[in-house]
Design a protein around this motif. Structure first.
Motif, mmCIF file in Angstrom:
data_model
loop_
_atom_site.group_PDB
_atom_site.id
_atom_site.type_symbol
_atom_site.label_atom_id
_atom_site.label_comp_id
_atom_site.label_asym_id
_atom_site.label_seq_id
_atom_site.Cartn_x
_atom_site.Cartn_y
_atom_site.Cartn_z
ATOM 1 N N LEU A 146 0.829 -1.207 0.000
ATOM 2 C CA LEU A 146 0.000 0.000 0.000
ATOM 3 C C LEU A 146 0.859 1.253 0.000
ATOM 4 C CD1 LEU A 146 -2.803 -1.008 2.537
ATOM 5 C CD2 LEU A 146 -2.922 -0.958 0.046
ATOM 6 N N PHE A 147 1.967 1.206 0.742
ATOM 7 C CA PHE A 147 2.875 2.354 0.757
ATOM 8 C C PHE A 147 3.493 2.568 -0.618
ATOM 9 C CE2 PHE A 147 7.200 4.085 1.380
ATOM 10 C CZ PHE A 147 6.864 5.305 1.925
ATOM 11 N N TRP A 148 3.915 1.481 -1.254
ATOM 12 C CA TRP A 148 4.475 1.606 -2.605
ATOM 13 C C TRP A 148 3.437 2.156 -3.563
ATOM 14 C CZ3 TRP A 148 2.854 -0.305 -7.239
ATOM 15 C CH2 TRP A 148 3.721 -0.120 -8.326
ATOM 16 N N LEU A 149 2.182 1.711 -3.433
ATOM 17 C CA LEU A 149 1.127 2.176 -4.321
ATOM 18 C C LEU A 149 0.914 3.677 -4.171
ATOM 19 C CD1 LEU A 149 -0.865 0.924 -6.368
ATOM 20 C CD2 LEU A 149 -2.535 0.784 -4.524
ATOM 21 N N PHE A 150 0.937 4.160 -2.933
ATOM 22 C CA PHE A 150 0.769 5.589 -2.701
ATOM 23 C C PHE A 150 1.962 6.375 -3.255
ATOM 24 C CE2 PHE A 150 1.530 9.333 0.016
ATOM 25 C CZ PHE A 150 0.379 10.052 -0.292
ATOM 26 N N GLY A 156 11.195 14.027 -6.930
ATOM 27 C CA GLY A 156 11.213 15.474 -6.780
ATOM 28 C C GLY A 156 9.857 16.125 -6.981
ATOM 29 N N ASP A 157 9.102 15.676 -7.971
ATOM 30 C CA ASP A 157 7.791 16.271 -8.268
ATOM 31 C C ASP A 157 6.690 15.442 -7.627
ATOM 32 O OD1 ASP A 157 8.993 18.238 -9.808
ATOM 33 O OD2 ASP A 157 8.910 17.000 -11.618
ATOM 34 N N PHE A 158 5.825 16.123 -6.874
ATOM 35 C CA PHE A 158 4.686 15.455 -6.238
ATOM 36 C C PHE A 158 3.495 15.584 -7.180
ATOM 37 C CE2 PHE A 158 1.127 15.003 -3.283
ATOM 38 C CZ PHE A 158 1.533 13.901 -2.545
ATOM 39 N N SER A 159 3.250 14.526 -7.963
ATOM 40 C CA SER A 159 2.255 14.589 -9.043
ATOM 41 C C SER A 159 0.965 13.859 -8.700
ATOM 42 C CB SER A 159 2.851 13.993 -10.326
ATOM 43 O OG SER A 159 4.037 14.639 -10.693
ATOM 44 N N LEU A 160 0.681 13.674 -7.411
ATOM 45 C CA LEU A 160 -0.496 12.899 -7.022
ATOM 46 C C LEU A 160 -1.783 13.524 -7.557
ATOM 47 C CD1 LEU A 160 -1.891 10.625 -5.421
ATOM 48 C CD2 LEU A 160 -1.838 12.130 -3.419
ATOM 49 N N PHE A 161 -1.947 14.814 -7.340
ATOM 50 C CA PHE A 161 -3.214 15.448 -7.708
ATOM 51 C C PHE A 161 -3.376 15.535 -9.222
ATOM 52 C CE2 PHE A 161 -2.116 17.155 -3.473
ATOM 53 C CZ PHE A 161 -3.208 16.657 -2.771
ATOM 54 N N SER A 162 -2.290 15.747 -9.917
ATOM 55 C CA SER A 162 -2.383 15.754 -11.377
ATOM 56 C C SER A 162 -2.676 14.359 -11.910
ATOM 57 C CB SER A 162 -1.082 16.294 -11.987
ATOM 58 O OG SER A 162 0.023 15.483 -11.615
ATOM 59 N N ASN A 163 -2.135 13.332 -11.263
ATOM 60 C CA ASN A 163 -2.437 11.963 -11.669
ATOM 61 C C ASN A 163 -3.897 11.615 -11.403
ATOM 62 O OD1 ASN A 163 0.146 11.425 -12.578
ATOM 63 N ND2 ASN A 163 0.827 10.501 -10.652
ATOM 64 N N ILE A 164 -4.428 12.089 -10.267
ATOM 65 C CA ILE A 164 -5.841 11.840 -9.967
ATOM 66 C C ILE A 164 -6.731 12.524 -11.007
ATOM 67 C CG2 ILE A 164 -7.690 12.290 -8.311
ATOM 68 C CD1 ILE A 164 -5.667 11.941 -6.065
ATOM 69 N N ALA A 165 -6.386 13.759 -11.329
ATOM 70 C CA ALA A 165 -7.174 14.468 -12.339
ATOM 71 C C ALA A 165 -7.099 13.767 -13.685
ATOM 72 C CB ALA A 165 -6.672 15.909 -12.455
ATOM 73 N N ALA A 166 -5.908 13.291 -14.053
ATOM 74 C CA ALA A 166 -5.761 12.589 -15.329
ATOM 75 C C ALA A 166 -6.514 11.262 -15.316
ATOM 76 C CB ALA A 166 -4.278 12.350 -15.613
ATOM 77 N N THR A 167 -6.551 10.602 -14.166
ATOM 78 C CA THR A 167 -7.265 9.326 -14.072
ATOM 79 C C THR A 167 -8.751 9.504 -14.351
ATOM 80 O OG1 THR A 167 -5.667 8.500 -12.443
ATOM 81 C CG2 THR A 167 -7.796 7.378 -12.556
ATOM 82 N N PHE A 168 -9.324 10.591 -13.825
ATOM 83 C CA PHE A 168 -10.761 10.813 -13.987
ATOM 84 C C PHE A 168 -11.121 11.487 -15.315
ATOM 85 C CE2 PHE A 168 -10.826 10.113 -9.392
ATOM 86 C CZ PHE A 168 -12.002 9.386 -9.245
ATOM 87 N N THR A 169 -10.136 11.933 -16.068
ATOM 88 C CA THR A 169 -10.439 12.599 -17.343
ATOM 89 C C THR A 169 -9.999 11.780 -18.556
ATOM 90 O OG1 THR A 169 -8.344 13.830 -17.174
ATOM 91 C CG2 THR A 169 -10.336 14.904 -16.344
ATOM 92 N N GLY A 225 -5.328 4.850 -10.205
ATOM 93 C CA GLY A 225 -6.655 4.251 -10.142
ATOM 94 C C GLY A 225 -6.710 3.072 -9.192
ATOM 95 N N SER A 226 -5.641 2.286 -9.132
ATOM 96 C CA SER A 226 -5.587 1.170 -8.184
ATOM 97 C C SER A 226 -5.588 1.671 -6.742
ATOM 98 C CB SER A 226 -4.331 0.329 -8.440
ATOM 99 O OG SER A 226 -4.343 -0.195 -9.751
ATOM 100 N N MET A 227 -4.836 2.752 -6.496
ATOM 101 C CA MET A 227 -4.813 3.313 -5.146
ATOM 102 C C MET A 227 -6.185 3.849 -4.757
ATOM 103 S SD MET A 227 -2.890 6.662 -3.668
ATOM 104 C CE MET A 227 -4.181 7.626 -4.451
ATOM 105 N N LEU A 228 -6.842 4.557 -5.669
ATOM 106 C CA LEU A 228 -8.162 5.109 -5.361
ATOM 107 C C LEU A 228 -9.192 4.008 -5.124
ATOM 108 C CD1 LEU A 228 -8.297 8.009 -7.984
ATOM 109 C CD2 LEU A 228 -7.885 8.203 -5.524
ATOM 110 N N SER A 229 -9.039 2.867 -5.785
ATOM 111 C CA SER A 229 -10.010 1.781 -5.633
ATOM 112 C C SER A 229 -9.933 1.111 -4.269
ATOM 113 C CB SER A 229 -9.791 0.736 -6.726
ATOM 114 O OG SER A 229 -8.571 0.039 -6.545
ATOM 115 N N VAL A 230 -8.821 1.303 -3.563
ATOM 116 C CA VAL A 230 -8.672 0.701 -2.229
ATOM 117 C C VAL A 230 -9.399 1.521 -1.169
ATOM 118 C CG1 VAL A 230 -6.985 0.017 -0.474
ATOM 119 C CG2 VAL A 230 -6.484 -0.337 -2.889
#
Length: 272
Positions: free
Chosen positions: A12-16, A36-49, A242-247
Protein backbone atom coordinates in the motif's frame (compact mmCIF):
# COMPACT_ATOMS: atom_id res chain seq x y z
CA UNK A 1 3.72 -8.62 14.42
CA UNK A 2 6.06 -5.95 13.09
CA UNK A 3 7.07 -8.21 10.20
CA UNK A 4 3.39 -8.91 9.42
CA UNK A 5 2.63 -5.18 9.55
CA UNK A 6 5.41 -4.43 7.08
CA UNK A 7 4.29 -7.29 4.82
CA UNK A 8 0.72 -5.98 4.56
CA UNK A 9 1.41 -2.25 4.50
CA UNK A 10 4.45 -2.15 2.23
CA UNK A 11 2.45 -2.73 -1.00
CA UNK A 12 0.00 0.00 0.00
CA UNK A 13 2.88 2.35 0.76
CA UNK A 14 4.48 1.61 -2.60
CA UNK A 15 1.13 2.18 -4.32
CA UNK A 16 0.77 5.59 -2.70
CA UNK A 17 4.36 6.57 -3.49
CA UNK A 18 4.05 5.43 -7.10
CA UNK A 19 0.84 7.45 -7.46
CA UNK A 20 2.81 10.65 -6.81
CA UNK A 21 5.20 10.12 -9.75
CA UNK A 22 5.13 10.86 -13.44
CA UNK A 23 5.66 8.12 -16.01
CA UNK A 24 9.33 9.04 -16.38
CA UNK A 25 9.94 8.96 -12.62
CA UNK A 26 8.35 5.54 -12.34
CA UNK A 27 11.20 4.10 -14.43
CA UNK A 28 14.05 6.26 -13.14
CA UNK A 29 13.56 6.90 -9.40
CA UNK A 30 13.70 4.65 -6.35
CA UNK A 31 10.38 2.84 -6.03
CA UNK A 32 9.94 3.05 -2.26
CA UNK A 33 10.36 6.79 -1.86
CA UNK A 34 9.03 10.01 -3.29
CA UNK A 35 10.65 11.78 -6.22
CA UNK A 36 11.21 15.47 -6.78
CA UNK A 37 7.79 16.27 -8.27
CA UNK A 38 4.69 15.45 -6.24
CA UNK A 39 2.26 14.59 -9.04
CA UNK A 40 -0.50 12.90 -7.02
CA UNK A 41 -3.21 15.45 -7.71
CA UNK A 42 -2.38 15.75 -11.38
CA UNK A 43 -2.44 11.96 -11.67
CA UNK A 44 -5.84 11.84 -9.97
CA UNK A 45 -7.17 14.47 -12.34
CA UNK A 46 -5.76 12.59 -15.33
CA UNK A 47 -7.26 9.33 -14.07
CA UNK A 48 -10.76 10.81 -13.99
CA UNK A 49 -10.44 12.60 -17.34
CA UNK A 50 -8.69 9.97 -19.50
CA UNK A 51 -10.92 8.42 -22.18
CA UNK A 52 -13.74 10.87 -21.47
CA UNK A 53 -13.79 10.08 -17.75
CA UNK A 54 -14.48 6.37 -18.12
CA UNK A 55 -12.73 5.64 -14.79
CA UNK A 56 -15.56 7.35 -12.89
CA UNK A 57 -18.04 5.10 -14.68
CA UNK A 58 -15.95 2.04 -13.80
CA UNK A 59 -15.95 3.15 -10.19
CA UNK A 60 -19.74 3.57 -10.14
CA UNK A 61 -20.16 0.19 -11.81
CA UNK A 62 -18.00 -1.43 -9.15
CA UNK A 63 -19.95 0.24 -6.35
CA UNK A 64 -23.19 -1.01 -7.91
CA UNK A 65 -21.97 -4.58 -8.46
CA UNK A 66 -20.30 -4.92 -5.08
CA UNK A 67 -22.94 -3.06 -3.05
CA UNK A 68 -25.97 -4.90 -4.42
CA UNK A 69 -24.19 -8.26 -4.38
CA UNK A 70 -22.91 -7.85 -0.83
CA UNK A 71 -26.24 -6.70 0.60
CA UNK A 72 -28.35 -9.40 -1.04
CA UNK A 73 -25.76 -12.15 -0.47
CA UNK A 74 -25.57 -11.31 3.24
CA UNK A 75 -29.37 -11.29 3.52
CA UNK A 76 -29.73 -14.65 1.74
CA UNK A 77 -26.95 -16.13 3.87
CA UNK A 78 -28.64 -14.86 7.04
CA UNK A 79 -31.99 -16.31 5.97
CA UNK A 80 -30.46 -19.67 5.06
CA UNK A 81 -28.22 -19.88 8.10
CA UNK A 82 -31.07 -18.97 10.45
CA UNK A 83 -33.26 -21.60 8.81
CA UNK A 84 -30.65 -24.33 9.14
CA UNK A 85 -29.93 -23.37 12.77
CA UNK A 86 -33.44 -22.87 14.14
CA UNK A 87 -35.75 -25.13 12.13
CA UNK A 88 -35.77 -28.92 12.22
CA UNK A 89 -36.80 -30.38 8.87
CA UNK A 90 -36.12 -33.52 6.90
CA UNK A 91 -32.76 -33.43 5.16
CA UNK A 92 -31.39 -30.58 7.24
CA UNK A 93 -27.99 -32.17 7.85
CA UNK A 94 -27.67 -33.58 4.33
CA UNK A 95 -28.43 -30.24 2.71
CA UNK A 96 -26.00 -28.49 5.02
CA UNK A 97 -23.30 -31.03 4.11
CA UNK A 98 -23.89 -30.16 0.47
CA UNK A 99 -23.33 -26.52 1.37
CA UNK A 100 -20.08 -27.45 3.10
CA UNK A 101 -18.98 -29.43 0.06
CA UNK A 102 -19.72 -26.54 -2.28
CA UNK A 103 -17.28 -24.35 -0.34
CA UNK A 104 -14.49 -26.47 -1.80
CA UNK A 105 -15.52 -25.68 -5.40
CA UNK A 106 -13.50 -22.69 -6.71
CA UNK A 107 -15.52 -19.92 -8.31
CA UNK A 108 -13.27 -19.95 -11.37
CA UNK A 109 -14.39 -23.51 -12.11
CA UNK A 110 -18.00 -22.30 -12.30
CA UNK A 111 -17.34 -19.21 -14.42
CA UNK A 112 -17.55 -20.89 -17.84
CA UNK A 113 -20.68 -22.97 -17.04
CA UNK A 114 -22.26 -19.82 -15.62
CA UNK A 115 -21.45 -17.95 -18.81
CA UNK A 116 -23.07 -20.67 -20.92
CA UNK A 117 -26.23 -20.61 -18.80
CA UNK A 118 -26.44 -16.81 -18.83
CA UNK A 119 -25.90 -16.69 -22.58
CA UNK A 120 -28.93 -18.94 -23.03
CA UNK A 121 -31.17 -16.59 -21.02
CA UNK A 122 -29.71 -13.46 -22.58
CA UNK A 123 -28.19 -11.65 -19.61
CA UNK A 124 -24.54 -11.75 -20.70
CA UNK A 125 -23.04 -8.26 -20.95
CA UNK A 126 -25.48 -6.89 -18.36
CA UNK A 127 -24.99 -5.99 -14.68
CA UNK A 128 -27.03 -9.08 -13.72
CA UNK A 129 -24.27 -11.29 -15.12
CA UNK A 130 -22.03 -10.01 -12.32
CA UNK A 131 -24.58 -9.62 -9.53
CA UNK A 132 -26.44 -12.94 -9.72
CA UNK A 133 -23.39 -15.27 -9.33
CA UNK A 134 -22.21 -13.16 -6.39
CA UNK A 135 -25.44 -13.73 -4.45
CA UNK A 136 -24.56 -17.34 -3.67
CA UNK A 137 -22.14 -17.54 -0.76
CA UNK A 138 -21.77 -21.07 0.69
CA UNK A 139 -19.19 -19.87 3.20
CA UNK A 140 -21.46 -17.01 4.22
CA UNK A 141 -24.36 -19.41 4.77
CA UNK A 142 -22.13 -21.69 6.84
CA UNK A 143 -20.89 -18.74 8.88
CA UNK A 144 -24.41 -17.45 9.54
CA UNK A 145 -25.62 -20.91 10.53
CA UNK A 146 -22.85 -21.27 13.11
CA UNK A 147 -23.45 -17.75 14.40
CA UNK A 148 -27.24 -18.17 14.59
CA UNK A 149 -26.91 -21.31 16.70
CA UNK A 150 -25.27 -19.35 19.52
CA UNK A 151 -26.23 -15.76 18.77
CA UNK A 152 -30.01 -16.19 18.70
CA UNK A 153 -31.35 -17.88 21.88
CA UNK A 154 -34.25 -20.27 21.36
CA UNK A 155 -35.99 -18.76 24.39
CA UNK A 156 -36.29 -15.37 22.67
CA UNK A 157 -37.75 -16.98 19.55
CA UNK A 158 -40.29 -18.91 21.63
CA UNK A 159 -41.22 -15.75 23.54
CA UNK A 160 -41.84 -13.94 20.26
CA UNK A 161 -44.02 -16.82 19.04
CA UNK A 162 -46.03 -16.75 22.24
CA UNK A 163 -46.60 -13.03 21.70
CA UNK A 164 -48.11 -13.87 18.33
CA UNK A 165 -45.28 -12.82 16.01
CA UNK A 166 -44.95 -14.69 12.71
CA UNK A 167 -41.74 -16.31 11.56
CA UNK A 168 -40.92 -13.57 9.04
CA UNK A 169 -41.45 -10.86 11.64
CA UNK A 170 -39.37 -12.78 14.19
CA UNK A 171 -36.48 -12.99 11.76
CA UNK A 172 -36.45 -9.36 10.62
CA UNK A 173 -37.34 -7.67 13.92
CA UNK A 174 -35.68 -9.99 16.44
CA UNK A 175 -33.16 -12.43 14.99
CA UNK A 176 -31.58 -10.19 12.37
CA UNK A 177 -30.57 -7.63 15.00
CA UNK A 178 -28.78 -10.35 16.95
CA UNK A 179 -27.14 -11.59 13.76
CA UNK A 180 -25.75 -8.14 12.93
CA UNK A 181 -22.04 -8.98 13.57
CA UNK A 182 -22.24 -12.12 11.45
CA UNK A 183 -24.29 -10.29 8.83
CA UNK A 184 -21.65 -7.55 8.59
CA UNK A 185 -18.90 -10.18 8.32
CA UNK A 186 -20.57 -11.83 5.33
CA UNK A 187 -21.34 -8.39 3.89
CA UNK A 188 -17.70 -7.33 3.98
CA UNK A 189 -16.39 -10.67 2.68
CA UNK A 190 -18.75 -10.52 -0.29
CA UNK A 191 -18.07 -6.83 -0.82
CA UNK A 192 -14.32 -7.40 -1.04
CA UNK A 193 -14.69 -10.52 -3.20
CA UNK A 194 -17.01 -8.79 -5.69
CA UNK A 195 -14.99 -5.56 -5.67
CA UNK A 196 -11.79 -7.45 -6.51
CA UNK A 197 -13.41 -9.95 -8.90
CA UNK A 198 -11.64 -9.96 -12.23
CA UNK A 199 -12.23 -13.24 -14.07
CA UNK A 200 -16.04 -13.24 -13.97
CA UNK A 201 -16.48 -9.69 -15.36
CA UNK A 202 -13.75 -10.41 -17.91
CA UNK A 203 -15.72 -13.23 -19.53
CA UNK A 204 -19.22 -11.80 -18.92
CA UNK A 205 -18.75 -8.23 -20.17
CA UNK A 206 -17.56 -6.88 -23.50
CA UNK A 207 -18.86 -3.32 -23.23
CA UNK A 208 -16.17 -1.03 -21.70
CA UNK A 209 -18.91 1.13 -20.17
CA UNK A 210 -19.97 -1.85 -18.02
CA UNK A 211 -16.47 -2.76 -16.82
CA UNK A 212 -15.68 -2.72 -13.10
CA UNK A 213 -12.44 -1.18 -11.92
CA UNK A 214 -10.48 -4.45 -12.10
CA UNK A 215 -11.18 -5.11 -15.77
CA UNK A 216 -11.01 -1.44 -16.73
CA UNK A 217 -7.58 -0.91 -15.17
CA UNK A 218 -6.38 -4.16 -16.72
CA UNK A 219 -7.39 -2.84 -20.15
CA UNK A 220 -5.43 0.35 -19.49
CA UNK A 221 -2.43 -1.65 -18.36
CA UNK A 222 -2.62 -3.81 -21.48
CA UNK A 223 -2.41 -0.63 -23.55
CA UNK A 224 0.57 0.65 -21.57
CA UNK A 225 2.45 -2.68 -21.35
CA UNK A 226 5.63 -2.61 -23.34
CA UNK A 227 5.34 1.10 -23.91
CA UNK A 228 8.02 2.10 -21.42
CA UNK A 229 8.07 5.86 -21.16
CA UNK A 230 6.63 6.26 -24.66
CA UNK A 231 3.14 7.34 -25.65
CA UNK A 232 1.42 4.09 -24.70
CA UNK A 233 3.23 4.11 -21.35
CA UNK A 234 1.51 7.37 -20.40
CA UNK A 235 -1.42 5.32 -19.06
CA UNK A 236 0.75 3.63 -16.43
CA UNK A 237 0.48 6.42 -13.79
CA UNK A 238 -3.30 6.35 -14.24
CA UNK A 239 -3.35 2.58 -13.71
CA UNK A 240 -1.40 2.93 -10.47
CA UNK A 241 -3.37 5.94 -9.25
CA UNK A 242 -6.65 4.25 -10.14
CA UNK A 243 -5.59 1.17 -8.18
CA UNK A 244 -4.81 3.31 -5.15
CA UNK A 245 -8.16 5.11 -5.36
CA UNK A 246 -10.01 1.78 -5.63
CA UNK A 247 -8.67 0.70 -2.23
CA UNK A 248 -10.08 3.72 -0.38
CA UNK A 249 -13.79 2.69 -0.47
CA UNK A 250 -12.94 -0.74 0.96
CA UNK A 251 -10.98 0.81 3.83
CA UNK A 252 -13.84 3.22 4.50
CA UNK A 253 -16.39 0.38 4.50
CA UNK A 254 -14.32 -1.60 6.99
CA UNK A 255 -13.90 1.38 9.32
CA UNK A 256 -17.60 2.23 9.21
CA UNK A 257 -18.78 -1.33 9.85
CA UNK A 258 -16.11 -2.48 12.31
CA UNK A 259 -18.17 -1.27 15.29
CA UNK A 260 -20.68 -4.06 14.63
CA UNK A 261 -17.89 -6.61 14.94
CA UNK A 262 -16.80 -5.07 18.22
CA UNK A 263 -20.39 -5.16 19.48
CA UNK A 264 -20.68 -8.84 18.63
CA UNK A 265 -17.37 -9.72 20.26
CA UNK A 266 -18.23 -7.99 23.54
CA UNK A 267 -21.91 -8.99 23.70
CA UNK A 268 -21.14 -12.42 25.12
CA UNK A 269 -18.68 -11.07 27.68
CA UNK A 270 -21.33 -9.44 29.86
CA UNK A 271 -23.12 -11.69 32.33
CA UNK A 272 -26.87 -11.28 32.18
Amino acid sequence: MLAALVYFLLPLFWLFVASTKTVGELFSSFGLWFSGDFSLFSNIAATFTTNDGVYGRWLLNTVLYAGVSAGLAALLAALGGYGFAKFAFRGNSKLFNIVLGSIMVPMTALAIPTYLVFSKVGIVNTPWAIILPSLVSPFGLYLMKIYAEDGVPDSIIEAARIDGAGEVRIFFQVALRMLAPGFVTVLLFTLVATWNNYFLPLIMLNDPNLYPITVGLASWYAQSAGGGSGSSGQLLPMVITGSMLSVIPLIAAFLLLSKYWQTGLTAGGVKQ
